[in-house]
Design a protein around this motif. Structure first.
Motif, mmCIF file in Angstrom:
data_model
loop_
_atom_site.group_PDB
_atom_site.id
_atom_site.type_symbol
_atom_site.label_atom_id
_atom_site.label_comp_id
_atom_site.label_asym_id
_atom_site.label_seq_id
_atom_site.Cartn_x
_atom_site.Cartn_y
_atom_site.Cartn_z
ATOM 1 N N SER A 65 32.718 39.311 37.015
ATOM 2 C CA SER A 65 33.412 38.560 38.100
ATOM 3 C C SER A 65 32.928 39.167 39.286
ATOM 4 N N MET A 66 32.513 38.482 40.391
ATOM 5 C CA MET A 66 31.833 38.877 41.382
ATOM 6 C C MET A 66 33.111 39.197 42.371
ATOM 7 N N GLU A 67 34.217 38.388 42.218
ATOM 8 C CA GLU A 67 35.495 38.672 42.980
ATOM 9 C C GLU A 67 36.565 38.906 42.145
ATOM 10 N N LYS A 68 37.277 40.055 42.443
ATOM 11 C CA LYS A 68 38.477 40.303 41.538
ATOM 12 C C LYS A 68 39.761 39.164 41.469
ATOM 13 N N ASP A 69 40.184 39.342 40.251
ATOM 14 C CA ASP A 69 40.920 38.151 40.054
ATOM 15 C C ASP A 69 42.588 38.396 40.492
ATOM 16 N N THR A 70 42.685 39.598 41.160
ATOM 17 C CA THR A 70 43.954 40.029 41.921
ATOM 18 C C THR A 70 43.528 40.340 43.152
ATOM 19 N N VAL A 71 44.663 40.373 44.023
ATOM 20 C CA VAL A 71 44.594 40.788 45.558
ATOM 21 C C VAL A 71 44.951 42.171 45.280
ATOM 22 N N THR A 72 43.644 43.044 45.201
ATOM 23 C CA THR A 72 44.092 44.524 44.931
ATOM 24 C C THR A 72 44.727 45.428 46.270
ATOM 25 N N HIS A 73 44.649 44.744 47.507
ATOM 26 C CA HIS A 73 45.278 45.681 48.653
ATOM 27 C C HIS A 73 46.828 45.024 48.752
ATOM 28 N N THR A 339 52.234 31.356 37.508
ATOM 29 C CA THR A 339 50.950 31.417 37.612
ATOM 30 C C THR A 339 50.282 30.477 36.781
ATOM 31 N N ARG A 340 49.086 29.796 37.031
ATOM 32 C CA ARG A 340 48.391 28.977 36.357
ATOM 33 C C ARG A 340 47.936 29.541 34.962
ATOM 34 N N SER A 341 47.626 30.812 35.250
ATOM 35 C CA SER A 341 46.882 31.900 33.978
ATOM 36 C C SER A 341 48.053 31.910 32.960
ATOM 37 N N GLY A 342 49.301 32.522 33.413
ATOM 38 C CA GLY A 342 50.312 32.621 32.369
ATOM 39 C C GLY A 342 50.663 31.275 31.729
ATOM 40 N N GLU A 343 50.671 30.213 32.631
ATOM 41 C CA GLU A 343 50.734 28.912 31.733
ATOM 42 C C GLU A 343 49.790 28.647 30.690
ATOM 43 N N ASN A 344 48.556 28.690 31.071
ATOM 44 C CA ASN A 344 47.319 28.602 30.305
ATOM 45 C C ASN A 344 47.675 29.582 28.819
ATOM 46 N N LEU A 505 41.612 30.797 37.445
ATOM 47 C CA LEU A 505 42.562 31.597 36.588
ATOM 48 C C LEU A 505 42.034 32.894 36.604
ATOM 49 N N ASP A 506 42.521 33.999 35.968
ATOM 50 C CA ASP A 506 42.089 35.459 35.999
ATOM 51 C C ASP A 506 41.831 35.586 34.643
ATOM 52 N N MET A 507 41.211 36.522 34.431
ATOM 53 C CA MET A 507 40.286 36.894 33.026
ATOM 54 C C MET A 507 41.394 37.128 32.008
ATOM 55 N N LYS A 508 42.526 36.948 32.081
ATOM 56 C CA LYS A 508 43.669 37.329 30.966
ATOM 57 C C LYS A 508 43.463 36.301 30.018
ATOM 58 N N ILE A 509 43.367 35.083 30.534
ATOM 59 C CA ILE A 509 43.212 34.020 29.514
ATOM 60 C C ILE A 509 41.994 34.194 28.388
#
Length: 584
Positions: A65-73, A339-344, A505-509
């Motif tokens: 992933s070129m960009e992180k799935d969470t806002v790390t700051h 979140t959409r990720s949790g839904e999926n 979506l994040d990588m969790k799915i």
């Protein structure tokens, strides 16, 4: 390997007639008791399990992933008191973490109605712009029927009188503006006890998150005492749930107001009702049987039309085959995930396990519903009936049924995904419900939807599980399984590029799908163990070896999932490729 090695081994048996048209010769049921080559099936089942884990590790290692799935700051904090203010939160962080500098604190409010009104106001504004341009272009004012389905309606009655389009949408926009203004003033009094805290850099965020993380105390999880400050009691810091903030596009802002006991009660009641429905109506065949009990389909047979009488039951079977998973699919949206990720992720779990029972387990055992499954499982005559039910798995026609299922999924299913009939149906309904040409144009502009990762993963994994489960007992299914996977890859690739919008979506799915894929070789081992016990008995070498492998595999899965052990055996092995600015 199934076709090159296991299929010739199955053909070497002599329990079925040497007829080239006899499908049973290609299955494991063709092998007689005490056949030494049964060890080949056991070894290959274990080998498939190992290869699946290796393949999944290789797959996750290529997830870059070129960009992180969470806002790390930024941190997302829940379970805060509703009276918490931005200043008090900043003071707490400055006192508890002197080395961490807070940039911003954003409190969360109940904006469910506000989001809906904002969308309606945007639509009204776009419709107004459309008819103003129409006036400039045509030199006349358009008339519309403001009733639902007013545009396709052609009747001229006192209930369907036309009004000026510009005046209608101007009044609508004005009313929505006034309502939005009044709701905005009320929103600030509806705090949700949540906040987004932005720190100066990622190192500060990691320091705070580490302080709130659970620590391992002799194998048990216990909360760590957070850093103290003058506001630790007022803000009830010990009750906070702290995590990295998800991407803003991944959040359902209107669902944040559904939380705590209210969310759990809603989720439990919904899934309980869904379970009751599917408990008795698990497969399409039991629905057809129930309908026939009430003589609903009897008038069809009185027509004495061979085409209708033969086509109608098949049509009902197909309709309910699509309807049952659709009910499970849409029930996830009602759960109001944040979140959409949790839904999926929830959608994958629910839809996959339902399809597993509907498509694989119950048909394999010759059952039609979960009701009959539990009756058989907990019946006092279980041991007497168990052998009979498990023998259903290894009937020659059973393997042929699943081969036909995979062929249909590969050819018909892939074609239906390209046609996207459900999307076309929804689009047609929205077009028919439009009040004006401007609303129809908005429907056309917004007809593309996000790619449904949860539902797509669940359907693909259910078919993959069927292929893997019967790859040993019925190896003929493997070439058609390969055809299905190739066509599925090409169809999904086409839809991702040209038909759907990207899903934030994040990588969790994807990791959830990898975990679900591991159940396929485990079910394959179960099927092989049942055959070995039925054909050779409990105490034979092949039965005991398969049982030991099954026990070890299930123990590792439980230890990894529930207690976090055996991480070196995990199928997850991923790398995150960061931008040069992030690396510096």
């Amino acid at each position: 390997m199934s076709v090159a090695i296991i299929l010739p081994v199955n053909l070497s048996g002599n329990l079925f007639e040497a007829d080239p048209y006899n499908f049973g010769r290609t299955t494991i049921g063709n092998l007689q008791k005490g056949y030494n080559l049964l060890w080949v099936h056991t070894v290959f089942a274990v080998l498939y399990l190992i290869l699946t884990v290796i393949a999944m590790r290789h797959h996750t290692s290529n997830m870059k992933s070129m960009e992180k799935d969470t806002v790390t700051h930024s941190l997302f904090i829940t379970s805060m008191p509703e009276y918490a203010s931005e200043d008090s939160i900043k003071i707490h962080f400055s006192e508890a973490y002197p080395t961490c500098q807070v940039s911003n604190v954003y409190l969360c409010y109940d904006v469910a109605n506000l989001v809906h009104l904002a969308k309606e106001r945007t639509r009204a504004e776009k419709n107004l712009v459309y008819y103003r341009k129409f006036l400039e272009r045509e030199g006349k004012r358009a008339l519309i029927n403001p009733k639902l389905c007013g545009y396709p309606c052609c009747c001229k009655t006192k209930f369907c009188q036309e009004v000026d389009a510009i005046d209608y949408y101007t009044d609508k926009e004005k009313k929505l503006d006034e309502e939005l203004s009044s709701r905005k003033e009320d929103v600030y009094g509806k705090r949700l006890g949540m906040a987004f805290v932005t720190l100066q850099n990622e190192a500060m965020t990691s320091l705070v998150l580490k302080d709130f993380n659970a620590i391992n105390c002799t194998g048990c999880k216990c909360p760590q005492e957070p850093q103290s400050s003058s506001y630790i009691e007022a803000l009830k810091v010990k009750q906070w749930d702290v995590s990295y903030a998800p991407d803003p596009k991944n959040i359902y802002w209107e669902n944040l107001s559904t939380q705590g006991v209210r969310w759990w009660f809603r989720c439990l009641i919904l899934n309980f009702l869904l379970f009751l429905l599917l408990f008795f109506l698990t497969t399409p065949s039991i629905i057809i049987t129930t309908i026939d009990k009430f003589n609903i389909t009897k008038p069809i047979y009185y027509l004495n039309n061979a085409v209708i009488s033969q086509f109608f039951p098949s049509f009902l079977l197909w309709a309910f085959s699509s309807l049952l998973p659709t009910i499970v699919y849409y029930s996830t949206f009602v759960e109001a995930h944040w979140t959409r990720s949790g839904e999926n992720v929830s959608m994958i779990h629910k839809l996959y396990f339902f399809l597993l029972f509907m498509v694989l387990i119950l048909p394999s055992l010759g059952l039609t519903s979960l009701d009959l499954f539990f009756q058989w499982l907990f019946d006092t005559k279980f041991l007497a009936l168990a052998k009979l039910r498990f023998e259903c798995v290894f009937l020659p026609n059973q393997g042929a049924f699943f081969v036909n299922y995979i062929i249909a999924a590969a050819l018909v299913g892939s074609g239906m995904e390209l046609l996207r009939v459900p999307n076309l149906l929804i689009f047609s309904i929205r077009m028919a419900m439009a009040r004006s040409a401007a609303e129809r144009k908005l429907v056309e502009q917004n007809q593309a939807t996000e790619f449904e990762c949860g539902a797509t993963y669940a359907w693909m994994l259910s078919s993959f599980t069927v292929i893997m489960a019967y790859s040993i007992t019925c190896p003929v299914i493997v070439p058609f399984g390969l055809l299905y996977m190739i066509l599925k890859h090409l169809v999904d690739k086409h839809n991702l590029y040209f038909a759907y919008l990207p899903a934030p979506l994040d990588m969790k799915i994807h990791y959830t799908a990898v975990n679900q894929a591991l159940s396929a070789p485990i079910i394959c081992l179960f099927w092989l163990y049942f055959f070995s016990v039925l054909r050779t008995g409990f105490t034979t070498d092949t039965s005991l070896f398969t049982l030991v492998v099954l026990g070890v595999t299930i123990s590792i899965c439980i230890g990894y999932t529930c207690f976090g052990h055996f991480k070196y055996l995990s199928p997850h092995n991923y790398k995150v490729s960061m931008k040069p600015s992030q690396q510096s």
